[in-house]
Design a protein around this motif. Structure first.
Motif, PDB file in Angstrom:
ATOM      1  N   ASP A 265      42.081 -13.714  45.300  1.00  0.00           N
ATOM      2  CA  ASP A 265      41.947 -15.075  44.153  1.00  0.00           C
ATOM      3  C   ASP A 265      42.677 -14.576  42.993  1.00  0.00           C
ATOM      4  N   GLY A 266      42.033 -13.442  42.450  1.00  0.00           N
ATOM      5  CA  GLY A 266      42.821 -13.828  40.963  1.00  0.00           C
ATOM      6  C   GLY A 266      44.092 -13.424  40.911  1.00  0.00           C
ATOM      7  N   LEU A 267      45.221 -12.096  41.418  1.00  0.00           N
ATOM      8  CA  LEU A 267      45.952 -11.733  41.434  1.00  0.00           C
ATOM      9  C   LEU A 267      47.015 -13.144  42.030  1.00  0.00           C
ATOM     10  N   GLN A 268      46.998 -13.955  42.418  1.00  0.00           N
ATOM     11  CA  GLN A 268      47.454 -14.580  42.880  1.00  0.00           C
ATOM     12  C   GLN A 268      47.221 -15.785  41.619  1.00  0.00           C
ATOM     13  N   SER A 269      46.382 -16.769  41.676  1.00  0.00           N
ATOM     14  CA  SER A 269      46.450 -18.014  40.215  1.00  0.00           C
ATOM     15  C   SER A 269      46.728 -17.259  39.073  1.00  0.00           C
ATOM     16  N   ILE A 270      46.696 -15.729  38.493  1.00  0.00           N
ATOM     17  CA  ILE A 270      47.699 -15.275  37.034  1.00  0.00           C
ATOM     18  C   ILE A 270      49.124 -15.600  37.850  1.00  0.00           C
ATOM     19  N   GLN A 271      49.673 -15.019  38.857  1.00  0.00           N
ATOM     20  CA  GLN A 271      51.234 -15.214  39.284  1.00  0.00           C
ATOM     21  C   GLN A 271      51.462 -16.602  39.305  1.00  0.00           C
ATOM     22  N   ASP A 272      50.755 -18.066  39.782  1.00  0.00           N
ATOM     23  CA  ASP A 272      50.857 -19.450  39.662  1.00  0.00           C
ATOM     24  C   ASP A 272      51.038 -19.390  38.470  1.00  0.00           C
ATOM     25  N   LEU A 273      49.841 -19.105  37.714  1.00  0.00           N
ATOM     26  CA  LEU A 273      49.935 -19.591  36.474  1.00  0.00           C
ATOM     27  C   LEU A 273      51.180 -19.280  35.596  1.00  0.00           C
ATOM     28  N   ARG A 274      51.143 -17.563  35.764  1.00  0.00           N
ATOM     29  CA  ARG A 274      51.993 -17.354  34.955  1.00  0.00           C
ATOM     30  C   ARG A 274      53.850 -17.266  35.156  1.00  0.00           C
TER      31      ARG A 274
ATOM     32  N   GLN B 124      41.863 -13.502  34.784  1.00  0.00           N
ATOM     33  CA  GLN B 124      42.567 -12.042  35.052  1.00  0.00           C
ATOM     34  C   GLN B 124      40.632 -11.043  34.795  1.00  0.00           C
ATOM     35  N   LYS B 125      40.066 -11.817  33.746  1.00  0.00           N
ATOM     36  CA  LYS B 125      38.252 -11.114  34.212  1.00  0.00           C
ATOM     37  C   LYS B 125      37.806 -10.537  35.483  1.00  0.00           C
ATOM     38  N   ALA B 126      37.808 -11.926  36.689  1.00  0.00           N
ATOM     39  CA  ALA B 126      37.801 -11.988  37.410  1.00  0.00           C
ATOM     40  C   ALA B 126      38.773 -10.980  38.088  1.00  0.00           C
ATOM     41  N   PHE B 127      39.656 -10.269  37.872  1.00  0.00           N
ATOM     42  CA  PHE B 127      40.682  -9.868  38.605  1.00  0.00           C
ATOM     43  C   PHE B 127      40.106  -8.185  38.144  1.00  0.00           C
ATOM     44  N   ASP B 128      40.681  -8.235  36.932  1.00  0.00           N
ATOM     45  CA  ASP B 128      39.743  -6.767  36.221  1.00  0.00           C
ATOM     46  C   ASP B 128      38.385  -6.101  36.546  1.00  0.00           C
ATOM     47  N   GLU B 129      37.240  -7.388  37.444  1.00  0.00           N
ATOM     48  CA  GLU B 129      35.918  -7.018  37.573  1.00  0.00           C
ATOM     49  C   GLU B 129      36.135  -6.839  38.808  1.00  0.00           C
ATOM     50  N   ALA B 130      36.723  -7.001  39.930  1.00  0.00           N
ATOM     51  CA  ALA B 130      36.969  -7.091  40.446  1.00  0.00           C
ATOM     52  C   ALA B 130      37.750  -5.442  41.321  1.00  0.00           C
TER      53      ALA B 130
END
Length: 459
Positions: A261-270, A414-420
């Motif tokens: 959920d978190g990192l995949q979206s960060i990857q797509d957005l980046r 990123q916030k959700a990723f860090d929290e997870a």
């Protein structure tokens, strides 16, 4: 098989009650040890998975994308600088220098954080070729200061070639190496986590079954309905099984949230961000190198299609409106990195930020079309002014709006990723000590519960 079971049953029936009680005690200790080993092994596996995703691969993946951002934006600023007479675009010069310093720092950090063998060679290529690129740009500046347009174009083309065919692909490769390693490790760890939980459940059920069997034996053989020590041991085993199962499932879920959920979206957005930076450079090149305008326009269009491609009758604004007005997960015919992000909406505020990202890029794209129309109409100076301008309604202003919306969406993920990741570590924090205490407690309670019964037969 039947004969073997029959012989085993006869052997057991020949055992005395003290021997059976001691056997039950030893079986309990053995099962407790199995629970201890299975749980600690599973906890260490879960912790390693979270560390690999959250602390090892993810920072390297994000760093690779940020390196690509900086390289592409640095080149776009260089092109903007050369679009106007020397010294007349200090903002572009300042942004170029900031990006140069940033990319040097990030490459240094990447060199200190090498995890996989392939990274070493890629980072060396980036460092060497960046030096060559910077030298080329300085040569372009020298020709630009002398108003030598031919010298500017010849040397800028060489610099652009380094960016397009060596530096940006190397940054992509650095990202790819870490992402593949992450995918591989994530798949392995998901399987290991399921296997560990299975072993914990099986060993725990074995322990609980032995404890229940001993109590039934005592009740039937010795007419003692309750054994407080054994009841306590059984209760602890049951509670620990529930506690462990919940912790393992929570850690596994947090790992999924972090990666899928978190990192995949960060990857797509980046990826969308770095491609947009590169497309923005193509927009400036279109005006700077008019002899190759068609080539640069084609490169721009190709990169935009990587961000967003629409079915007939759709555009940025109509699709953004569709997502804004309903909770749809996708719009037919809409593909690209921005579409991938909108298909993976998970967290509060993410949909609104992602829609803003799409809408703001549409605004930037519309201004780009105005620039090209001005250029085709012979209004070259007006096209340049619109391209390098930072005022509302101008290209750099619109691009900045897109970048801000994109960053807002990244920040949410990123916030959700860090929290997870943090919660995943908390789920298994101190488990080794707790498991050891539980195993020892069950072993001692069983010992103290059976010892008086064994002594009755020794007296």
């Amino acid at each position: 098989m039947t004969n073997t079971i029959s012989l085993s049953s006869k052997a057991i029936t020949k055992l005395t009650t003290p021997q059976l009680l001691k056997g039950g005690l030893y079986l309990t200790w053995g099962a407790s040890f199995l629970v201890l080993i299975a749980t600690i092994s599973g906890v260490q596996s879960a912790r390693h998975a979270i560390k690999t995703v959250g602390k090892d691969s993810a920072p390297s993946i994000i760093s690779a994308q940020r390196i690509k951002d900086s390289l592409a934006d640095m080149d776009a600023n260089a092109a903007n600088e050369f679009l106007v007479p020397s010294g007349q675009n200090p903002e572009a010069v300042k942004s170029y220098e900031e990006r140069r310093q940033k990319v040097n720092r990030m490459m240094l950090d990447a060199a200190k954080n090498i995890t996989y063998d392939e990274e070493d060679k890629i980072i060396l290529t980036l460092q060497v070729k960046l030096g060559e690129y910077l030298t080329k740009i300085q040569q372009v500046r020298d020709f630009h200061a002398r108003n030598d347009k031919n010298g500017v174009l010849v040397h800028y083309r060489e610099a652009a070639d380094l960016i397009d065919n060596t530096l940006l692909p190397a940054a992509d490769k650095l990202n790819e190496v870490n992402w593949k390693a992450l995918d591989r490790t994530y798949g392995d760890e998901q399987f290991a986590s399921a296997r560990s939980l299975f072993l914990v459940v099986i060993s725990s059920f074995l322990l609980i079954s032995i404890l229940v069997a001993i109590q039934l034996f005592l009740s039937n053989r010795m007419r003692r309905t309750l054994n407080p020590m054994l009841l306590a041991a059984t209760a602890i085993a049951i509670l620990f099984l529930g506690y462990t199962t919940r912790a393992f499932l929570s850690a596994s879920n947090n790992l999924k949230v972090a990666k899928e959920d978190g990192l995949q979206s960060i990857q797509d957005l980046r990826k969308a961000r770095s491609i947009a930076y590169s497309a923005n450079g193509d927009e400036s090149r279109y005006l700077l190198d008019t002899a190759l305008a068609a080539k640069h326009e084609q490169a721009y269009s190709k990169k935009v299609s990587q961000l967003a491609t629409f079915a007939q009758g759709q555009d940025f604004q109509t699709v953004a409106t569709s997502f804004a007005q309903s909770q749809v997960k996708e719009v037919n015919g809409f593909t690209g990195y921005l579409a991938d992000e909108l298909k993976n909406i998970t967290f509060d505020g993410e949909r609104e930020a992602a829609v803003d990202t799409l809408s703001n890029f549409g605004q930037y794209y519309a201004i780009d079309q105005q620039i090209r129309q001005l250029q085709r109409s012979g209004k070259y100076a007006e096209a340049i002014a619109l391209c390098v301008g930072n005022k509302p309604g101008q290209s750099n202003w619109a691009f900045a709006q897109f970048l801000q919306a994109n960053q807002n969406t990244i920040d949410i993920n990123q916030k959700a990723f860090d929290e997870a990741v943090d919660q995943g570590f908390k789920d298994v924090d101190g488990f080794e000590v707790v498991t050891l205490v539980v195993a020892v407690a069950i072993a001692l309670l069983t010992l103290f519960g059976l010892l008086p019964r064994i002594k009755e037969y020794s007296a």
